[in-house]
Design a protein around this motif. Structure first.
Motif, short mmCIF file in Angstrom:
data_model
loop_
_atom_site.label_atom_id
_atom_site.label_comp_id
_atom_site.label_asym_id
_atom_site.label_seq_id
_atom_site.Cartn_x
_atom_site.Cartn_y
_atom_site.Cartn_z
N ILE A 188 93.94 46.45 37.96
CA ILE A 188 93.56 45.93 36.64
C ILE A 188 92.80 44.62 36.79
N GLN A 189 93.31 43.75 37.66
CA GLN A 189 92.65 42.47 37.89
C GLN A 189 91.23 42.67 38.44
N HIS A 190 91.09 43.58 39.39
CA HIS A 190 89.79 43.85 39.99
C HIS A 190 88.80 44.38 38.96
N HIS A 191 89.23 45.34 38.14
CA HIS A 191 88.35 45.92 37.14
C HIS A 191 87.99 44.90 36.06
N LEU A 192 88.95 44.04 35.69
CA LEU A 192 88.69 43.03 34.68
C LEU A 192 87.63 42.04 35.16
N VAL A 193 87.81 41.54 36.38
CA VAL A 193 86.85 40.58 36.94
C VAL A 193 85.47 41.22 37.08
N ARG A 194 85.45 42.45 37.57
CA ARG A 194 84.17 43.14 37.78
C ARG A 194 83.46 43.39 36.45
N ALA A 195 84.21 43.80 35.43
CA ALA A 195 83.59 44.10 34.13
C ALA A 195 83.03 42.83 33.48
N LEU A 196 83.81 41.74 33.54
CA LEU A 196 83.34 40.50 32.91
C LEU A 196 82.12 39.94 33.64
N ARG A 197 82.12 40.04 34.95
CA ARG A 197 80.97 39.53 35.71
C ARG A 197 79.72 40.38 35.47
N LYS A 198 79.93 41.68 35.33
CA LYS A 198 78.79 42.58 35.19
C LYS A 198 78.24 42.61 33.77
N TYR A 199 79.15 42.68 32.79
CA TYR A 199 78.69 42.87 31.42
C TYR A 199 78.77 41.62 30.56
N GLY A 200 79.53 40.60 30.99
CA GLY A 200 79.68 39.39 30.19
C GLY A 200 78.36 38.73 29.82
N PRO A 201 77.51 38.38 30.81
CA PRO A 201 76.22 37.75 30.47
C PRO A 201 75.34 38.63 29.58
#
Length: 227
Positions: A188-201
């Motif tokens: 969950i932590q890995h997917h959360l970090v990856r999603a925010l880094r990829k889609y956040g900006p």
């Protein structure tokens, strides 16, 4: 007052997509795992530093703006309103067009020293927090909205405290998940970090362009009021 909560929640959501806070927290977690120590002292120290800096900046800004507006007689005519709306819309579109930046980054030597002294992450958080507060368009917009309330509600400091806490929720969630050693929590932590880094900006850019276009379009529709 209730009509203020929704836009503030939207601004807090945009601010919470800050990849720098997420990156520092994730680095603390991974470094702590390699060193076989708890990430909690360093992680909480950093988040506390960011929180203290952003809330201090916000409270000082609201008090300063209130002091100025109480002493300067400003008549917000339709012309002033629509010119301001046009300017804000163009600024949001321009910010969305700029290259992605994570924000003011702490120097490498500061992070290296803080690794050996977890409490120093609080100092790093203070420096990063003041830099973010002074350059974050959503946060500056939220502060301006609060300071524009006339009269200021007694709960306005609580509103800013809650806003700043909400912006740190993703980083705090990563820190909380790191305390659990199960594979599920790590995934969950890995997917959360990856999603925010990829889609956040991308989300922030899209919303800035959308909001900016609406403001510019509304100002242009009231062309007569601009002159």
């Amino acid at each position: 007052m209730p009509t203020l909560i929704l836009p503030l929640a939207g601004f807090a959501f945009l601010d919470s997509l800050n990849v720098l806070n997420l990156g520092v927290t994730t680095a603390v977690v991974y470094d702590s795992r390699l060193s076989r120590r708890s990430p909690l002292p360093a992680g909480l120290s950093y988040l506390a530093g960011v929180y203290v800096a952003t809330t201090t900046f916000g409270v000082a800004a609201v008090l300063g703006l209130t002091f100025l507006t109480n002493r300067v007689d400003v008549d917000v005519t339709p012309t002033v309103r629509y010119w301001g709306q046009l300017l804000i819309g163009l600024v949001l579109i321009a910010v969305a067009a700029l290259p992605s930046r994570a924000g003011p980054k702490p120097p490498k030597w500061a992070l290296d020293k803080a690794r050996r002294n977890p409490w120093l992450f609080g100092v790093v958080g203070l420096a990063v927090g003041f830099g973010q507060a002074a350059t974050s368009v959503p946060y500056l917009s939220a502060v301006a909205m609060v300071s524009a309330l006339n009269p200021l509600p007694l709960a306005w400091p609580t509103i800013l405290l809650a806003y700043c806490a909400a912006t740190l929720l993703p980083a705090a969630l990563v820190l909380g998940l790191s305390l659990r050693t199960t594979m599920r929590s790590r995934r969950i932590q890995h997917h959360l970090v990856r999603a925010l880094r990829k889609y956040g900006p991308l989300v922030v850019r899209t919303l800035f362009i959308g909001i900016g276009a609406v403001l510019v379009g509304d100002a242009v529709m009231h062309y007569d009021a601009l002159w």
